[in-house]
Enzyme design. Structure first.
Site, PDB file in Angstrom:
ATOM      1  N   SER A 124      59.455  37.042  25.088  1.00 35.24           N
ATOM      2  CA  SER A 124      60.235  38.207  24.679  1.00 35.24           C
ATOM      3  C   SER A 124      61.577  38.292  25.391  1.00 35.24           C
ATOM      4  O   SER A 124      62.448  37.459  25.190  1.00 35.24           O
ATOM      5  CB  SER A 124      59.407  39.480  24.888  1.00 35.24           C
ATOM      6  OG  SER A 124      60.066  40.598  24.336  1.00 35.24           O
ATOM      7  N   HIS A 125      61.743  39.301  26.236  1.00 37.06           N
ATOM      8  CA  HIS A 125      63.019  39.576  26.897  1.00 37.06           C
ATOM      9  C   HIS A 125      63.134  38.878  28.246  1.00 37.06           C
ATOM     10  O   HIS A 125      64.113  39.081  28.967  1.00 37.06           O
ATOM     11  CB  HIS A 125      63.163  41.091  27.089  1.00 37.06           C
ATOM     12  CG  HIS A 125      61.992  41.698  27.808  1.00 37.06           C
ATOM     13  ND1 HIS A 125      60.737  41.728  27.247  1.00 37.06           N
ATOM     14  CD2 HIS A 125      61.880  42.275  29.017  1.00 37.06           C
ATOM     15  CE1 HIS A 125      59.893  42.301  28.092  1.00 37.06           C
ATOM     16  NE2 HIS A 125      60.554  42.633  29.176  1.00 37.06           N
ATOM     17  N   ASP A 300      66.835  41.048  21.891  1.00 33.28           N
ATOM     18  CA  ASP A 300      66.253  40.259  22.967  1.00 33.28           C
ATOM     19  C   ASP A 300      65.926  38.856  22.446  1.00 33.28           C
ATOM     20  O   ASP A 300      66.282  38.504  21.316  1.00 33.28           O
ATOM     21  CB  ASP A 300      65.013  40.940  23.546  1.00 33.28           C
ATOM     22  CG  ASP A 300      63.851  40.990  22.566  1.00 33.28           C
ATOM     23  OD1 ASP A 300      64.097  40.947  21.354  1.00 33.28           O
ATOM     24  OD2 ASP A 300      62.695  41.085  23.022  1.00 33.28           O
ATOM     25  N   ASP A 302      63.268  37.256  21.312  1.00 32.53           N
ATOM     26  CA  ASP A 302      62.498  37.046  20.079  1.00 32.53           C
ATOM     27  C   ASP A 302      62.836  38.061  18.996  1.00 32.53           C
ATOM     28  O   ASP A 302      62.142  38.147  17.984  1.00 32.53           O
ATOM     29  CB  ASP A 302      60.993  37.047  20.367  1.00 32.53           C
ATOM     30  CG  ASP A 302      60.473  38.386  20.860  1.00 32.53           C
ATOM     31  OD1 ASP A 302      61.243  39.132  21.496  1.00 32.53           O
ATOM     32  OD2 ASP A 302      59.286  38.690  20.629  1.00 32.53           O
ATOM     33  N   ASP A 304      62.663  41.283  18.673  1.00 29.02           N
ATOM     34  CA  ASP A 304      61.901  42.487  18.338  1.00 29.02           C
ATOM     35  C   ASP A 304      62.459  43.733  19.019  1.00 29.02           C
ATOM     36  O   ASP A 304      62.124  44.854  18.646  1.00 29.02           O
ATOM     37  CB  ASP A 304      60.398  42.313  18.629  1.00 29.02           C
ATOM     38  CG  ASP A 304      60.068  42.085  20.092  1.00 29.02           C
ATOM     39  OD1 ASP A 304      60.996  41.862  20.897  1.00 29.02           O
ATOM     40  OD2 ASP A 304      58.868  42.104  20.428  1.00 29.02           O
ATOM     41  N   ARG A 305      63.318  43.552  20.026  1.00 29.30           N
ATOM     42  CA  ARG A 305      63.934  44.708  20.698  1.00 29.30           C
ATOM     43  C   ARG A 305      65.382  44.855  20.270  1.00 29.30           C
ATOM     44  O   ARG A 305      66.005  43.904  19.812  1.00 29.30           O
ATOM     45  CB  ARG A 305      63.860  44.546  22.221  1.00 29.30           C
ATOM     46  CG  ARG A 305      62.438  44.493  22.740  1.00 29.30           C
ATOM     47  CD  ARG A 305      62.398  44.398  24.242  1.00 29.30           C
ATOM     48  NE  ARG A 305      61.017  44.262  24.683  1.00 29.30           N
ATOM     49  CZ  ARG A 305      60.509  44.814  25.767  1.00 29.30           C
ATOM     50  NH1 ARG A 305      61.273  45.536  26.558  1.00 29.30           N
ATOM     51  NH2 ARG A 305      59.250  44.637  26.083  1.00 29.30           N
ATOM     52  N   LYS A 400      57.403  45.555  16.533  1.00 27.53           N
ATOM     53  CA  LYS A 400      58.723  46.177  16.602  1.00 27.53           C
ATOM     54  C   LYS A 400      59.739  45.216  16.010  1.00 27.53           C
ATOM     55  O   LYS A 400      59.490  44.014  15.956  1.00 27.53           O
ATOM     56  CB  LYS A 400      59.072  46.575  18.028  1.00 27.53           C
ATOM     57  CG  LYS A 400      58.856  45.540  19.107  1.00 27.53           C
ATOM     58  CD  LYS A 400      59.107  46.161  20.481  1.00 27.53           C
ATOM     59  CE  LYS A 400      58.714  45.222  21.616  1.00 27.53           C
ATOM     60  NZ  LYS A 400      57.298  45.349  21.981  1.00 27.53           N
TER      61      LYS A 400
END
Length: 583
Positions: A124-125, A300, A302, A304-305, A400
């Site tokens: 992710s982030h 981010d 991937d 999703d944010r 998300k």
């Protein structure tokens, strides 16, 4: 046609394979240990059960971080050996996390097949590169993260595993070229389908939003736009959607070439790490001489944010989800018949609660982790949801979705400006937020992250806060000794959630201090780090008086921040005199 055999490889359990809120995340050097990834993947197949694995169609892709391409080849070979019928891979191994969810839910293969689930390769982030982080998680047939019942089984299997299965004689598959590669094993044909990463996701977005109205906004002479993918997978989708579909200038895209190490940066869309975008939007520490764009956003690793910015103006994620919910029915065609309900994670500010009350919507407060929203959505109880950690989404998928959030904001801006795109004064991001505060009040909000602290010290701090809750009289004495201008604590607890859909109970989800004036302090250990512990402190103060909603957030929250740091004895337990990140 290449024929492969199944090899059974002896192995032994390896420590530390308990999935967190979004899968297993560790340093690359941990994942590249002999058998480490293999053990986790085989343990996942065991947890799913042979009846769910044999003959299945699984998606395997991710954010393109370092070690992803090697991991994809390993998972393909293990899937073949475990009787999986097909693997779908996004071209170059790239699929955003929301796109994986969309593909699982909606894509139909060339042979009419549908996906049963998928492995997402992302941390992710978190930073990427040979010395940074890698991650893997499994998503179910609804497109959402595996529930705790499954991740618990995976973890139990990692503690007892004795062997894993892998295809012998199966060559590495070329994942750079779209097409189907077919092989034969003991159970028959096995296919690897490499497909375009953007097609299915773009089709879904066009079914949700009015792209023509957004195109008019982006082509308006007085509207300017900027999007920063932080060298993550969002760059693939940004070029296709914002430039090719919506007509934005390619120069409006920043860092949109995906890189295995995210360009050496930290792909976390906040004011600390998205430095280039923050400077361009006029929010940097030095004055930007050129006029900032009207709208800016970041993703981010991937995708999703999201972070939403106006000209010299930051929109908190808590406010963002509340504003999307308040405007969704009017501005977004997908929601034209109304919202089924709204939900937020417990640490997220109560801004969404106030909107739900005003609009008479069902409202849910859930633990951190998108799987809890997914249950509500599958049951038809929730349309829009969000987390303060820069995650916003809806029931179009079960993750998300950062680009969805950007398109939602552009839809709201297009709706508010539908009569003045020819050159009139724009309704800006800041105008929309301030107007929202005037109606619903303002939730001053900030989050302090203390990253990579000693795990023992972090646990001791949390135990101290739980113990304090047994005597609120003592707590209020401590507070009054620190700040007489802070309200009394009315109640305090350790958040526990009973899922209204499946009845499951999630305990120890964060420590809450709730004040008489509606303010809140929340303390939580994060489950998304790869080493050490991360303590998150959430500080919130509600202001109903519209004449007082324009204060600087850090100034308004200073008394509560002081109380939070001293009440928790943060420095004594962690040795930290300041947070790593403030958002």
């Amino acid at each position: 046609m290449v024929v492969f055999q199944v090899a059974r490889v002896e192995t032994t359990p390896l420590d530390g394979q308990k999935p967190g809120t979004s899968g297993l995340r560790k340093k690359v050097k941990v994942f590249t240990q002999p058998h480490y990834l293999h053990n986790f993947v085989q343990s996942t197949f065991y947890a799913l059960g042979a009846d769910k694995v044999r003959g299945a169609t699984l998606v395997v892709s991710g954010d393109g971080r370092y070690y992803s391409k090697d991991a994809i080849q390993i998972i393909i070979k293990m899937a073949a050996a475990n009787g999986v019928r097909r693997i779908w891979v996004g071209q170059n191994g790239l699929l955003s996390t929301p796109a994986v969810s969309a593909v699982i839910r909606d894509r139909v293969g060339h042979d009419g097949s549908k996906a049963n689930g998928g492995f997402i390769l992302t941390a992710s982030h978190n930073p990427g590169g040979p010395h940074e982080d890698f991650g893997i998680k499994y998503n179910m047939e609804n497109g959402g993260p595996a529930p705790e019942s499954v991740t618990d089984k995976i973890y139990e299997n990692t503690k007892t595993i004795k062997e894993y299965l892998i295809a012998e004689g199966l060559p590495d598959v070329d994942i750079s070229t779209v097409g189907v590669s077919s092989f034969t094993g003991p159970e028959g044909q096995f296919d690897v389908d490499v497909f375009d990463s953007t097609t299915d996701y773009v089709k879904l977005m066009k079914s949700i939003f009015d792209f023509e109205s957004i195109r008019k906004l982006l082509s308006s002479p007085n509207f300017t736009f900027c999007y920063d993918a932080l060298h993550g997978v969002a760059g693939v989708y940004a070029k296709r959607i914002f430039v090719e579909e919506l007509g934005a200038e390619e120069s409006s895209l920043l860092n949109c070439v995906p890189k295995e190490d995210f360009g050496g940066g930290h792909p976390d869309p906040n004011l600390t790490y998205a430095k280039e975008l923050v400077a361009r939007m006029g929010l940097g520490k030095t004055n930007n001489e050129s006029e900032p764009p009207e709208f800016g956003a970041a993703a981010d690793g991937d995708a999703d944010r999201n972070m939403i910015l106006g000209k010299r103006f930051f929109v908190t994620p808590s406010d963002s989800v509340a504003i999307i919910a308040a405007n969704a029915v009017e501005a977004i065609p997908y929601f034209s018949s109304g919202l089924k309900g709204v939900a937020r994670s417990m640490p997220t500010s109560a801004a969404l609660d106030v909107v739900a009350k005003h609009l008479n919507l069902k409202f849910f407060e859930v633990p951190t982790g998108w799987k809890f929203f997914g249950n509500l959505m599958d049951a038809g109880m929730c349309s829009v949801c969000g987390e303060e950690s820069f995650g916003t989404g809806s029931d179009h998928i079960r993750e998300k979705d950062g680009i969805w959030a950007v398109l939602a904001w552009l839809s709201i801006l297009a709706y508010k400006n539908k009569d003045n795109l020819g050159g009139g004064k724009l309704v800006t991001v800041e105008d929309i937020v301030r107007q929202h505060w005037s109606v619903y009040g303002r939730h001053y909000y900030t989050r302090y992250d203390y990253e990579n602290v000693d795990a023992g010290g972090a646990k001791d701090l949390m135990a101290h806060l739980v113990k304090l809750q047994s005597s609120l009289g003592e707590v209020n004495e401590i507070i009054k000794g620190l700040r007489s201008d802070v309200s009394n604590v009315a109640c305090a607890d350790e958040f526990e959630y009973k899922d209204p859909v499946d009845g499951s109970i999630s305990k120890h989800q964060g420590i809450r201090y709730l004040f008489e004036d509606g303010s809140r302090l929340v303390f939580r250990l994060s489950g998304t780090g790869s080493e050490g512990a991360t303590i998150r402190v959430y500080i919130e103060q509600y202001e109903k008086d519209s004449s007082k909603t324009g204060r600087d957030s850090q100034e308004a929250l200073a008394p509560l921040v002081e109380v939070a740091i001293k009440l928790s004895k943060m420095e004594a337990f962690t040795g930290r005199s300041a947070p790593t990140v403030i958002t």
